[in-house]
Design an enzyme around this catalytic site. Structure first.
Site, PDB file in Angstrom:
ATOM      1  N   ASP A 169      28.937  10.354  26.604  1.00  8.31           N
ATOM      2  CA  ASP A 169      30.083   9.587  27.026  1.00  8.31           C
ATOM      3  C   ASP A 169      29.569   8.215  27.471  1.00  8.31           C
ATOM      4  O   ASP A 169      28.647   8.161  28.268  1.00  8.31           O
ATOM      5  CB  ASP A 169      30.624  10.387  28.228  1.00  8.31           C
ATOM      6  CG  ASP A 169      31.917   9.890  28.711  1.00  8.31           C
ATOM      7  OD1 ASP A 169      32.736   9.523  27.873  1.00  8.31           O
ATOM      8  OD2 ASP A 169      32.105   9.856  29.953  1.00  8.31           O
ATOM      9  N   ASP A 199      30.160   4.345  28.973  1.00  9.73           N
ATOM     10  CA  ASP A 199      30.999   3.373  29.670  1.00  9.73           C
ATOM     11  C   ASP A 199      30.303   2.023  29.633  1.00  9.73           C
ATOM     12  O   ASP A 199      29.096   1.920  29.846  1.00  9.73           O
ATOM     13  CB  ASP A 199      31.199   3.791  31.133  1.00  9.73           C
ATOM     14  CG  ASP A 199      31.925   5.123  31.242  1.00  9.73           C
ATOM     15  OD1 ASP A 199      32.910   5.316  30.501  1.00  9.73           O
ATOM     16  OD2 ASP A 199      31.504   5.966  32.050  1.00  9.73           O
ATOM     17  N   ASP A 222      29.844   4.976  43.226  1.00 10.49           N
ATOM     18  CA  ASP A 222      29.686   6.007  44.249  1.00 10.49           C
ATOM     19  C   ASP A 222      28.230   6.255  44.658  1.00 10.49           C
ATOM     20  O   ASP A 222      27.854   6.043  45.812  1.00 10.49           O
ATOM     21  CB  ASP A 222      30.400   7.310  43.848  1.00 10.49           C
ATOM     22  CG  ASP A 222      30.141   7.756  42.415  1.00 10.49           C
ATOM     23  OD1 ASP A 222      29.296   7.129  41.734  1.00 10.49           O
ATOM     24  OD2 ASP A 222      30.768   8.730  41.973  1.00 10.49           O
TER      25      ASP A 222
HETATM   26  P1  ATP Z   1      29.852  11.985  33.591  1.00 15.78           P
HETATM   27  O1  ATP Z   1      30.425  11.145  32.492  1.00 15.78           O
HETATM   28  O2  ATP Z   1      28.638  12.754  33.294  1.00 15.78           O
HETATM   29  O3  ATP Z   1      30.896  12.796  34.257  1.00 15.78           O
HETATM   30  P2  ATP Z   1      29.687   9.515  35.024  1.00 15.78           P
HETATM   31  O4  ATP Z   1      28.760   9.085  36.113  1.00 15.78           O
HETATM   32  O5  ATP Z   1      29.695   8.711  33.777  1.00 15.78           O
HETATM   33  O6  ATP Z   1      29.361  11.013  34.742  1.00 15.78           O
HETATM   34  P3  ATP Z   1      32.445   8.914  35.181  1.00 15.78           P
HETATM   35  O7  ATP Z   1      33.515   9.652  35.915  1.00 15.78           O
HETATM   36  O8  ATP Z   1      32.489   8.829  33.719  1.00 15.78           O
HETATM   37  O9  ATP Z   1      31.097   9.564  35.654  1.00 15.78           O
HETATM   38  O10 ATP Z   1      32.411   7.462  35.824  1.00 15.78           O
HETATM   39  C1  ATP Z   1      31.615   6.397  35.309  1.00 15.78           C
HETATM   40  C2  ATP Z   1      31.023   5.603  36.464  1.00 15.78           C
HETATM   41  O11 ATP Z   1      32.088   5.017  37.239  1.00 15.78           O
HETATM   42  C3  ATP Z   1      30.226   6.402  37.450  1.00 15.78           C
HETATM   43  O12 ATP Z   1      28.906   6.561  37.029  1.00 15.78           O
HETATM   44  C4  ATP Z   1      30.349   5.596  38.711  1.00 15.78           C
HETATM   45  O13 ATP Z   1      29.453   4.497  38.700  1.00 15.78           O
HETATM   46  C5  ATP Z   1      31.756   5.040  38.619  1.00 15.78           C
HETATM   47  N1  ATP Z   1      32.733   5.928  39.288  1.00 15.78           N
HETATM   48  C6  ATP Z   1      33.484   6.872  38.706  1.00 15.78           C
HETATM   49  N2  ATP Z   1      34.267   7.495  39.593  1.00 15.78           N
HETATM   50  C7  ATP Z   1      34.017   6.913  40.780  1.00 15.78           C
HETATM   51  C8  ATP Z   1      34.516   7.093  42.103  1.00 15.78           C
HETATM   52  N3  ATP Z   1      35.429   8.030  42.355  1.00 15.78           N
HETATM   53  N4  ATP Z   1      34.028   6.289  43.071  1.00 15.78           N
HETATM   54  C9  ATP Z   1      33.117   5.346  42.803  1.00 15.78           C
HETATM   55  N5  ATP Z   1      32.593   5.151  41.594  1.00 15.78           N
HETATM   56  C10 ATP Z   1      33.039   5.907  40.592  1.00 15.78           C
HETATM   57 MG    MG Z   2      31.035   8.919  32.147  1.00 21.39          MG
END
Ligand code: ATP
Ligand code: MG
Length: 463
Positions: free
Chosen positions: A85, A87, A166
């Site tokens: 995934d 971003d 976060d």
């Molecule tokens: P995964 O895709 O494995 O679930 P991820 O770290 O990419 O993990 P996402 O939910 O896709 O998680 O979010 C992308 C990024 O956005 C995170 O890595 C973080 O930096 C930021 N982020 C997401 N949700 C939050 C939140 N609730 N508070 C602060 N930052 C957040």
């Molecule tokens: Mg992600």
């Protein structure tokens, strides 16, 4: 390199508004500089990044914008975990992103995001955002009475964007311009040391968004990281705030926690940190009293993880049925005592009631509660293995799920083993063998008397 003063003030637990106030009045120019990890010093290779994500990054960069891969994909690539995934973070505004990509849609109310679609794959492109400093219009930033951020849409630069993330491990930026990694918060080291560390003061950041507690658990389970002690103690203090989170958001988080292949570990951590009961209070209550139910839940979690590892489909209704099984059985028992109804009927109604109660915590869409009810209401039908009605169960559209559920029950002694094996065997039989197994004679069913044909006009009398 130490984080800039603004970051330090935030780390120290000051609110953004307080930090901003101090900075403005100190006359100090606060410029945040990242530690830049050059390509030869890290292992994030472009082979690990999807071609579509690379396309987006390159095109943004070519158009003169900053373009970084950010968040989980950088973290996972550093850990050798093959991210799926991707971003992207950029200084281009959402409308500017849209202008660059024909296949782009702007979405989101809480955050305005650009989704660039390539067939099945969506690359999420987010414009850098600043933490609120209290000067934005009410329309841009809003908090609830517990400090939870309801909406924030203030655009900023990368060195502002980082403080809103976060955990330090989620705040690394991979720069497509030279393939270096920008680290403002020590995330690179925390990943090497395998620890989940909050950016800023954990109490303040968990108040802003209590879902971060679940995210800490989820990442600890997935990455096999330790949760920093300061985060653990803040979670213990603030766990009740999870009840302020909209149930729809908790459903999204539920899916991420339990369908990513680490359901068992996630459950154990939620339990250890007393968070599971905040999500499933009825289940929590039953688990406290019934060890067998605990074994059943554990078997289901192991099974779910196995399926994910084998790339088999998992549906949330199955695990929801597992979590709610003991509370549903309890209510069904009460219903059967009070009213005359079949076990199946009682289970169906109880499932409806218990799922209804559960909705106040985690909203489960109807497309999952309806099949869950069917799956549970079918359970008593496995107890009979003679006759046409039993045979017909094999054709029921929920048979497969109901069968898997029954097998798990058998695994922990909640269903007769021999009978469970019978249902496994008959699935491999042909039509003729099945008639024999279910003891159905060609003429009709054994033990069932033929109904006398009705006399003409008798229907009227029956009324
Ligand atoms: P995964 O895709 O494995 O679930 P991820 O770290 O990419 O993990 P996402 O939910 O896709 O998680 O979010 C992308 C990024 O956005 C995170 O890595 C973080 O930096 C930021 N982020 C997401 N949700 C939050 C939140 N609730 N508070 C602060 N930052 C957040
Ligand atoms: Mg992600």
């Amino acid at each position: 390199m130490p984080p800039a003063l603004r970051g330090l003030l935030l780390y120290g637990g000051l609110s953004n508004a307080q930090a901003e106030f101090l900075l403005k009045n100190s006359g100090i120019q606060d410029r945040t500089e990242p530690t830049i990890v050059p390509r030869p010093k890290h292992n994030v290779s472009r082979d690990e990044i999807s071609n579509n994500a690379l396309k987006v990054l390159y095109r943004l960069n070519k158009a003169g914008y900053q373009a970084f891969l950010v968040g989980g994909s950088v973290r996972d690539a550093l850990l050798g975990l093959h991210p799926k995934d991707f971003d992207v973070g950029t200084d281009a505004l959402p409308e500017e992103v849209k202008a660059l990509f024909g296949n782009c849609r702007l979405i989101g109310r809480r955050f305005r995001l650009a989704h660039v679609r390539f067939g099945q794959e969506i690359i999420e492109v987010a414009t850098f955002r600043a933490a609120s400093n209290g000067e934005e219009s009410q329309a841009d930033v809003a908090h609830d009475t517990h400090g939870r951020i309801l909406r924030d849409n203030v655009y900023g630069s990368i060195d502002e964007d980082v403080w809103r993330r976060d955990f330090t491990c989620n705040a690394l930026y991979y720069n497509i311009a030279d393939f270096s990694i920008w680290d403002y918060v020590g995330g690179f080291e925390d990943i090497q040391k395998r620890r989940i560390v909050m950016i800023g003061d954990p109490v303040h950041r968990l108040r802003e968004d209590p879902v971060r507690m679940l995210r800490a658990i989820r990442f600890a389970a997935k990455l096999d990281f330790d949760i920093d002690a300061s985060v653990v103690s803040a979670m213990a203090k603030l766990k009740d705030l999870l009840s302020n989170v909209p149930p729809a958001r908790l459903f999204d988080e539920f899916l991420k926690m339990f369908q990513a292949g680490h359901a068992k570990k996630t459950f154990e951590l939620l339990w250890k940190h007393h968070l599971f009961g905040k999500l499933f209070p009825e289940t929590d209550h039953e688990l406290e009293q019934d060890q067998n139910f605990g074994r059943f839940v554990q078997a289901a979690l192991i099974n779910t993880d196995k399926r994910v590892a084998q790339d088999k489909s998992v549906t949330p209704m199955f695990l929801l049925g597992v979590f709610l099984w003991a509370p549903i059985k309890r209510v069904a028992g009460i219903l059967r005592e009070r009213e005359k109804m079949s076990e199946s009927q009682a289970l169906g109604i109880a499932a409806y009631d218990v799922a209804g109660m559960q909705q106040s915590r985690i909203s489960i869409p109807r497309r999952f509660t309806a099949p869950m009810r069917e799956m549970l209401a079918l359970q008593p039908r496995f107890e009979t293995n003679k006759g046409r009605r039993a045979l017909n169960l094999l054709e029921h559209k929920r048979f497969r799920a109901a069968y898997d559920f029954m097998m798990l029950r058998a695994e922990v002694g909640d269903f007769d083993r021999e009978l469970a094996d019978f249902w496994t065997e008959v699935q491999n039989q042909n039509a003729e063998q099945r008639l024999a197994s279910f003891e159905i004679s060609a003429k009709g069913q054994p033990g069932k008397r033929r109904r006398k044909p009705r006399r003409r006009g008798s229907r009227k009398k029956d009324r």
